[in-house]
Design an enzyme around this catalytic site. Structure first.
Site, PDB file in Angstrom:
ATOM      1  CB  THR A 163      -0.903   0.002   1.261  1.00 27.99           C
ATOM      2  OG1 THR A 163      -1.621  -1.237   1.278  1.00 27.99           O
ATOM      3  CG2 THR A 163      -1.874   1.145   1.238  1.00 27.99           C
ATOM      4  CB  VAL A 164       3.387   2.593   2.390  1.00 28.29           C
ATOM      5  CG1 VAL A 164       4.331   3.789   2.425  1.00 28.29           C
ATOM      6  CG2 VAL A 164       2.480   2.581   3.601  1.00 28.29           C
ATOM      7  CE  LYS A 166       4.398  -0.504  12.302  1.00 27.41           C
ATOM      8  NZ  LYS A 166       3.275  -0.210  11.423  1.00 27.41           N
ATOM      9  N   GLY A 220       2.604   8.160  10.658  1.00 35.46           N
ATOM     10  CA  GLY A 220       2.255   8.248   9.235  1.00 35.46           C
ATOM     11  C   GLY A 220       2.580   9.571   8.582  1.00 35.46           C
ATOM     12  CB  ILE A 260       1.652  13.534  12.013  1.00 33.03           C
ATOM     13  CG1 ILE A 260       0.196  13.071  12.014  1.00 33.03           C
ATOM     14  CG2 ILE A 260       1.833  14.755  12.886  1.00 33.03           C
ATOM     15  CD1 ILE A 260      -0.316  12.664  13.397  1.00 33.03           C
ATOM     16  CD  GLU A 315      -2.271  -6.381  10.046  1.00 35.07           C
ATOM     17  OE1 GLU A 315      -1.757  -7.511   9.957  1.00 35.07           O
ATOM     18  OE2 GLU A 315      -1.616  -5.334  10.178  1.00 35.07           O
ATOM     19  CG  ASP A 325       1.617   0.033  15.206  1.00 38.38           C
ATOM     20  OD1 ASP A 325       2.298  -0.202  14.189  1.00 38.38           O
ATOM     21  OD2 ASP A 325       1.042   1.122  15.405  1.00 38.38           O
ATOM     22  CE  LYS A 365       3.077   3.334  14.105  1.00 32.88           C
ATOM     23  NZ  LYS A 365       1.605   3.302  13.925  1.00 32.88           N
TER      24      LYS A 365
END
Lengths: 418, 418
Positions: free
Chosen positions: A13-14, A96, A125, A127, A181, A192, A196
């Protein structure tokens, strides 16, 4: 101006967002993209000869200046990245987990080879947060971060709040919509967010925080009743990544649900939006909010990093000095049991009157002050629901209180943000 | 590392904060500070021989690498800055008026002499905004900005809202507390915000916006009744600096009060806090908020700029490439009368029933749809207060509507943010 030549590892996706965004930008040339399966159908139309299923055709490619790693996870990403750095390539990554687990090795390696590794996309993301901390906020001593860094859990908590629904029901819905998910553990158990905040705190505090010292609790035990009671008391419940450091370098870094006052900006950050609140000297308090994930917002950060390298590439021997990561100093970890917090406690007790007195006595014996104690509901079998909000007290003492409430059911124990 | 040698012009609030902050930072040496009156008592203790009452001892000083201009206003600041650039010095400034009025000349001059001029502190005080736009957001096409850029007016509007007080009463209180100046025109008539949005839009849109094309309206006509009615309708009233640009480079840039939905972050930015909301591709929507003024927050930005210069000083011939300001392209101005907006109209009418029909007819004849029309209060003399919210329509038409309401008193006409 010479074109900066990049190779990309991954085309999910990214990476698709990065590919699309770079089509509008001059002076960046994509040489090669490594994928698992060349023939897989994709949302993005990439020339066939640009693809390879061998990541070393990117990593070892003499025509590539920058390797953009977008596959995530520690291995094989670390293999690729470390090989690329040794081959003289600069790195842009959104990884990350790798940063949290291998950050020290990674940045030592980049310094050794006089290369940079940029990673704006790895935290919050789209920001702008890493580059601002390292550049325009460089004159500050940042001592506190409170952040919403995981969109999936913030979506779930927002839906639980808005719909009065249970965690299980909202999770199922989120999975159907693709916001969570199939195996949601990485998000809902706070891994996650912990990755970060590990890196974010390291950068902000200018001292290395280790992932194994980051306390972590997820959102799976939050009940819809907690949501309702929090609201009544003037709070929202959010999964907050917290980090504070004191003057002696003791860093208290953790991820867990918190009751957070509706008077704060963070309480109103809803659904998949992320936000980072920071306090420091001389700046005071700032809040940066925006999309924490997604194809295009994350691409904004990856492309911003690529353009930063492009701007200085070939012009100086020591590129992007402010974006380098030296952390000779390590933060001292603080054990969660030694921290001081306010607490929300939801209790179901056999006898309301007796238990209020008992809670009061147990807390008083430990010098814990109570901000409020409220009977919420009395059932036919004469049990009652009671909600307690404490003043600030030590975590180890509140755990003792919970143990001593032996004839009650403690439904929830949630920390309350100041 | 060699020390970067700076000279400061001005020693007011912000400069004092800069001086204090730099005491904790290595590798920056203050050589000279120019002040009006060397003997004036100050909150900051500066060695006497560091002070001069001749700014040219800073500007022409061969031992100074960077001139930090903190006196504000166009003259003599422009004299000092232009002389300093010609003398080979880099510039850090917080001067929003100078940037708005002389930005083009200033950046042409810096390019000609291969020097940089940084100005993070000029817009939104401590909030990181200019450097993020020029660096990590560089891959974006930003097409919309909505911002609260003036703390004084936001303080006044917040107090009017919270206390139900009149503009005049709150202004007086703000003046007593030092939040508003004795002559408040620059703030309350929107000049300050107009200077800031001129530069912010120029940087974000990568096209030069001219201050004379920025429409400006202040807050002096906002009534406490408007505040109350806005609240009832789900809005707050804020002085908003707006800027949008379309694909043909038409830039609609303006400062005026707006009703803004309580669902937005901006509606909850209170007292002297500032905020900048931006939308772009690929990033989507972000909001950056924090202290818009004050000794220490503003010092954070000034010191950040100084450190950015320090990081690259002496290492490359073309420093800080991303922070340069080339704007060969000019934005096309959009006249306020050609813009489309939603409107809030407060009317006092001689006869409620008749006037509702009349408003309906006048608007219908101009193809203006009404979102709502409400009778708020009927007085003993049979006049009535009516509040109208329109759908989006052209400004010139709404002005015609106001003219045609000839037997009514139009108390307020305020645009409504989408």
């Amino acid at each position: 101006m010479d074109k900066l030549r990049i190779g990309i590892i991954g085309l999910g996706t990214v990476a698709s967002g990065v590919y699309k965004t770079l089509q509008d930008i001059n002076n960046i040339e994509i040489i090669k993209i490594a994928v698992k399966n060349i023939n897989k159908p994709r949302s993005v139309s990439v020339p066939k000869d640009m693809l390879t299923d061998n990541a070393y055709e990117v990593v070892n490619n003499p025509d590539i200046d920058v390797v953009v790693e977008l596959i995530g996870g520690v291995e094989p990403a670390w293999d690729y990245i470390s090989a690329a750095i040794k081959n003289g390539k600069h790195i842009v990554t959104a990884n990350k987990e790798l940063l949290a687990k291998k950050g020290e090795e990674l940045f030592n390696l980049t310094e050794k080879h006089n290369r940079v590794c940029l990673y704006e996309a790895a935290i919050a993301g789209g920001i702008p947060i890493i580059m601002p901390i390292k550049t325009i906020l460089a004159g500050n001593r940042i001592h506190k971060i409170q952040a919403i860094l995981n969109g999936t859990t913030n979506y779930i908590l927002t839906k639980m709040d808005v719909d009065g629904a249970s965690y299980e029901d909202v999770l199922k819905e989120a999975q159907e919509l693709g916001y969570a998910e199939t195996n949601p553990t990485g998000d809902v158990e706070g891994f996650d967010a912990a990755y970060k905040i590990t890196t974010l705190a390291t950068i902000a505090f200018k001292k290395r925080v280790k992932i194994e010292n980051v306390y972590r609790e997820g959102i799976t035990k939050i009940r819809k009743e907690d949501m309702a009671q929090a609201n009544e008391l003037g709070y929202k419940i959010k999964l907050i990544a917290n980090a504070t450091i004191d003057e002696n370098g003791n860093a208290d870094v953790r991820v867990h649900p918190m009751l957070i006052s509706k008077d704060t900006t963070l309480a109103h950050i809803n659904y998949v939006t992320n936000a980072v609140a920071m306090s420091g000297y001389p700046i005071g308090d700032i809040v940066l909010s925006g999309p924490g994930a997604g194809e295009f917002p994350t691409a904004s950060s990856v492309v911003g990093d690529i353009l930063a390298i492009q701007a200085e590439f070939g012009k100086t021997d020591y590129m992007l000095p402010m974006m380098r990561c030296h952390h000779e100093h390590k933060a001292n970890p603080v054990n969660i049991n030694d921290t001081y917090n306010k607490y929300y406690i939801s209790i179901t007790a056999p006898n309301a009157i007796g238990v209020i007195a008992k809670i009061g006595t147990i807390c008083a014996n430990k010098n814990i002050s109570l901000a409020s104690i409220m009977q919420k509901e009395v059932y036919e079998n004469s049990t009652a629901d009671i909600v307690v909000i404490t003043e600030k007290c030590q975590e180890r003492l509140i755990k003792e209180v919970v143990e001593e409430l032996d004839n009650c059911t403690v439904n929830s124990l949630i920390r309350v943000a100041e």
